[in-house]
Enzyme design. Structure first.
Site, mmCIF file in Angstrom:
data_model
loop_
_atom_site.group_PDB
_atom_site.id
_atom_site.type_symbol
_atom_site.label_atom_id
_atom_site.label_comp_id
_atom_site.label_asym_id
_atom_site.label_seq_id
_atom_site.Cartn_x
_atom_site.Cartn_y
_atom_site.Cartn_z
ATOM 1 N N ASN A 1 -6.099 3.561 10.398
ATOM 2 C CA ASN A 1 -5.279 2.506 10.981
ATOM 3 C C ASN A 1 -5.129 2.623 12.488
ATOM 4 O O ASN A 1 -4.827 1.645 13.154
ATOM 5 C CB ASN A 1 -3.896 2.492 10.331
ATOM 6 C CG ASN A 1 -3.269 3.857 10.301
ATOM 7 O OD1 ASN A 1 -3.866 4.812 9.801
ATOM 8 N ND2 ASN A 1 -2.086 3.983 10.846
ATOM 9 N N SER B 1 -3.324 -3.761 0.485
ATOM 10 C CA SER B 1 -2.144 -4.532 0.834
ATOM 11 C C SER B 1 -2.552 -5.931 1.273
ATOM 12 O O SER B 1 -3.553 -6.100 1.960
ATOM 13 C CB SER B 1 -1.424 -3.804 1.978
ATOM 14 O OG SER B 1 -0.318 -4.549 2.368
ATOM 15 N N ALA B 2 -1.766 -6.932 0.872
ATOM 16 C CA ALA B 2 -2.134 -8.320 1.191
ATOM 17 C C ALA B 2 -1.944 -8.660 2.661
ATOM 18 O O ALA B 2 -2.746 -9.382 3.246
ATOM 19 C CB ALA B 2 -1.305 -9.285 0.338
ATOM 20 N N HIS B 3 -0.890 -8.114 3.278
ATOM 21 C CA HIS B 3 -0.564 -8.592 4.634
ATOM 22 C C HIS B 3 -1.512 -8.062 5.702
ATOM 23 O O HIS B 3 -1.448 -8.504 6.851
ATOM 24 C CB HIS B 3 0.894 -8.274 4.995
ATOM 25 C CG HIS B 3 1.165 -6.860 5.374
ATOM 26 N ND1 HIS B 3 1.246 -6.455 6.689
ATOM 27 C CD2 HIS B 3 1.359 -5.761 4.633
ATOM 28 C CE1 HIS B 3 1.505 -5.155 6.718
ATOM 29 N NE2 HIS B 3 1.574 -4.713 5.491
ATOM 30 N N GLN C 1 -6.757 -0.673 5.444
ATOM 31 C CA GLN C 1 -7.361 -1.290 6.632
ATOM 32 C C GLN C 1 -8.773 -1.802 6.377
ATOM 33 O O GLN C 1 -9.337 -2.527 7.194
ATOM 34 C CB GLN C 1 -7.397 -0.270 7.788
ATOM 35 C CG GLN C 1 -6.035 0.208 8.245
ATOM 36 C CD GLN C 1 -5.233 -0.856 8.976
ATOM 37 O OE1 GLN C 1 -5.778 -1.847 9.464
ATOM 38 N NE2 GLN C 1 -3.931 -0.669 9.041
ATOM 39 N N CYS D 1 7.101 7.052 23.045
ATOM 40 C CA CYS D 1 7.989 7.702 24.006
ATOM 41 C C CYS D 1 9.400 7.187 23.795
ATOM 42 O O CYS D 1 10.001 6.581 24.646
ATOM 43 C CB CYS D 1 7.522 7.398 25.422
ATOM 44 S SG CYS D 1 8.604 7.952 26.722
ATOM 45 N N ALA E 1 0.808 -1.221 0.000
ATOM 46 C CA ALA E 1 0.000 0.000 0.000
ATOM 47 C C ALA E 1 0.842 1.273 0.000
ATOM 48 O O ALA E 1 0.422 2.290 -0.560
ATOM 49 C CB ALA E 1 -0.946 -0.005 1.191
ATOM 50 N N THR E 2 2.011 1.245 0.604
ATOM 51 C CA THR E 2 2.850 2.453 0.579
ATOM 52 C C THR E 2 3.216 2.792 -0.857
ATOM 53 O O THR E 2 3.082 3.951 -1.287
ATOM 54 C CB THR E 2 4.118 2.251 1.431
ATOM 55 O OG1 THR E 2 3.732 2.205 2.808
ATOM 56 C CG2 THR E 2 5.093 3.398 1.253
ATOM 57 N N THR F 1 9.517 -7.155 -12.330
ATOM 58 C CA THR F 1 9.046 -8.529 -12.437
ATOM 59 C C THR F 1 8.000 -8.820 -11.369
ATOM 60 O O THR F 1 8.189 -8.463 -10.201
ATOM 61 C CB THR F 1 10.236 -9.502 -12.284
ATOM 62 O OG1 THR F 1 11.124 -9.269 -13.372
ATOM 63 C CG2 THR F 1 9.779 -10.953 -12.281
#
Lengths: 405, 138
Positions: A154, A202-204, A182, A329, A74-75, A243
């Site tokens: 997200n 995105s697949a993951h 998402q 933090c 997705a990025t 590819t």
């Protein structure tokens, strides 16, 4: 039997479904061909597998196969959509509209384009995380080439009024991109009824493999054009050279098919577990707040602020549960989540937030264990919290003169 | 991020958690940090008026595990020291004792600030400083 650690960070990534792995395996060592090889059966087998995967993901989102550009995730898809449109339509205009709560892959892409002469409007969101449709309408000018608003957030799970946004864009003749990372596979998404011109996924995030995803690019009414951001062999109809990741694409397709088949049950299941967790936490703990819209929300998302408890110390106490904190933090300049800040939550509440992401493989027992553990640790940390003590003594924290550091 | 064993120990069993009566003339209270920065420490000392020795120290901290550990350790270091000696405690001692990584050094700085603020509050309650050594500004 509970197994530790418990995984409740399904917005970050999901465990791959074993059925997806099974579908992918033959495409590593056996059917290893390059899908672009036209002269032999190795290539033909690979191409057939790619086209099957492409069809499976297209079916999930109401698209046709030819409208799917396969990418590394997705990025990359967000980069291709936004930069590709900005470059292709530069003659028409240089204005892009997005929202303050978008993923960094959208925001930082827009920031880069600003350095190259684009003008970007970052729409604010309401306390519920939703963009205001009137504000969007007013922001569109004759120089606007693209509106990019995510489908589901997200961090806080807010589902934007995508269909209405798409309709406004259509009416104004502006292209509409949505980051569907998402939402795709989790809730019904249709590029047809939702008036979407471009959509990243995105697949993951849907129980598929990492490193593969895609961009939906509308072919008619209107036909969207893009300037490629990756030059080379002209794969993916010239939109994205490189590819093809054949096993990955097979996995993406299988994951999409499984999401499609089980979606109704999975939505019911995820929201049941989510509400079970939410109800337990809210009934046992005071000064605990849900971030983002309750009604317009991804079924598997829960983002909660436990006031007067700092997020990282809470994570430390529940270290057998994998969740994510809204505050990072990790540096001297403590930066709470920009998404929570955009909702108007005070920095103190942003520092006190935890994101729970429920997934296909979570069980009732895991949710109950998590609820009990969080309640125990929040109580312990509140006994340790000077802020909780002051509030209980009736001190108004907003009136205290803090020595900010 | 991985925490050192000592940070984990103080986080899991914090020493001297609680509050002393802040109206007691022999109690000094330091409250440092800010909620929006993600760190607030309250540190209190009770001083024996005859000997100038800190007899008790308590803390409460809103902050990450390293902030909790830093203030917990600070209360341990304070007990049994004179107010003058306590004023000499440096954040680097806390960093070394807890093996804090660079990104957590600000937690130890905050603990040192809390010690100084508690001493300052105690001295203000005592009015004019009792001895020459106490005139060192904090």
């Amino acid at each position: 039997m509970l197994q530790f650690p418990i995984y409740l960070d399904n917005h970050a990534t999901t465990r791959m479904d074993p059925r997806v792995l099974e579908a992918m395996l033959p495409y590593f060592t056996e059917n290893f061909g390059n899908a672009a090889s036209r002269n032999h059966s190795f290539g033909w087998v690979a191409e057939e597998a790619v086209e099957k995967g492409r069809k499976q993901i297209a079916d999930l989102i109401g698209a046709t196969s030819k409208e799917i550009v396969l990418t590394s995730g997705a990025t990359e898809s967000n980069n291709l959509a936004i930069k590709g449109v900005a470059e292709m339509y530069a003659q028409k205009g240089n204005h892009i509209i997005t929202a303050a709560t978008e993923h960094k892959a959208v925001l930082d892409t827009c920031k880069r384009l600003e350095k190259h002469g684009c003008r970007v409007t970052y729409l604010p969101v309401g306390q519920d995380g939703l963009v205001d449709l009137d504000q969007l309408r007013e922001a569109i000018t004759d120089k606007t080439v693209l509106v990019s608003i995510m489908y589901g957030n997200n961090e806080i799970g807010t589902i934007q009024p995508v269909r209405e946004i798409g309709a406004i864009c259509r009416e104004k003749g502006v292209l509409f991109h949505t980051d569907g990372t998402q939402a795709v596979g989790k809730i019904p998404v249709s590029v047809l009824t939702d008036n979407i011109d471009l959509m990243s996924f995105s697949a993951h995030k849907m129980y598929g493999p990492k490193g593969v995803g895609g961009l939906y690019v509308r072919r008619k009414n209107p036909r969207v054009q893009l300037t490629a951001q990756m030059d080379g062999g002209g794969h993916e109809r010239g939109f994205r050279s490189g590819t093809l990741n054949v096993p990955g694409i097979v996995g993406l397709g299988k994951a999409a098919e499984l999401c499609s088949l089980g979606m109704t049950q999975e939505i019911a299941r995820a929201s049941e577990l989510r509400d079970r967790l939410k109800d337990k936490l809210l009934s046992e703990l005071d000064e605990t707040y849900i971030n983002g819209s309750v009604d317009h929300r991804l079924p598997h998302n829960l983002n909660i602020s436990f006031a007067y408890v700092e997020g990282e110390s809470l994570l430390m106490g529940i270290n057998d549960i994998a969740v994510s904190s809204g505050s990072a933090c990790t540096s001297a300049t403590l930066e709470p989540s920009y998404v929570l800040k955009a909702l108007g939550a005070g920095d103190d509440l942003a520092h006190s937030s935890i994101r729970f992401g429920i997934g296909r493989f979570n069980t009732d027992e895991e949710i109950d264990y998590t609820a009990n553990k969080v309640i125990e640790v929040v109580r312990k940390l509140r006994d340790l919290s000077p802020l909780y003590e002051m509030v209980k003594e009736g001190v108004d924290l907003s009136k205290v003169e803090w020595a900010a550091h | 991020m991985a925490y050192s064993d000592k940070v984990l120990d103080h986080y899991n069993s914090p020493r001297n958690v609680g509050s002393l009566d802040k109206k007691d003339p022999h109690v000094g209270t330091g409250l440092v940090g800010a909620p929006e920065c993600g760190d607030v420490m309250k540190l209190q000392i009770r001083v024996n008026p005859d000997t100038g020795v800190i007899e008790d120290a308590k803390f409460k901290t809103f902050g990450c595990g390293s902030a909790i550990a830093s203030s917990s350790l600070a209360t341990e270091m304070l007990k049994g020291r004179t107010v003058d000696e306590a004023g000499q405690i440096k954040n680097t001692q806390i960093v070394n004792e807890l093996s804090l990584p660079p990104v957590k050094i600000h937690c130890s700085v905050l603990a040192e600030d809390a010690i100084k603020a508690a001493i300052e509050d105690y001295r203000a309650k005592q009015g004019a400083p009792a001895g020459g050594a106490l005139q060192q500004s904090v």
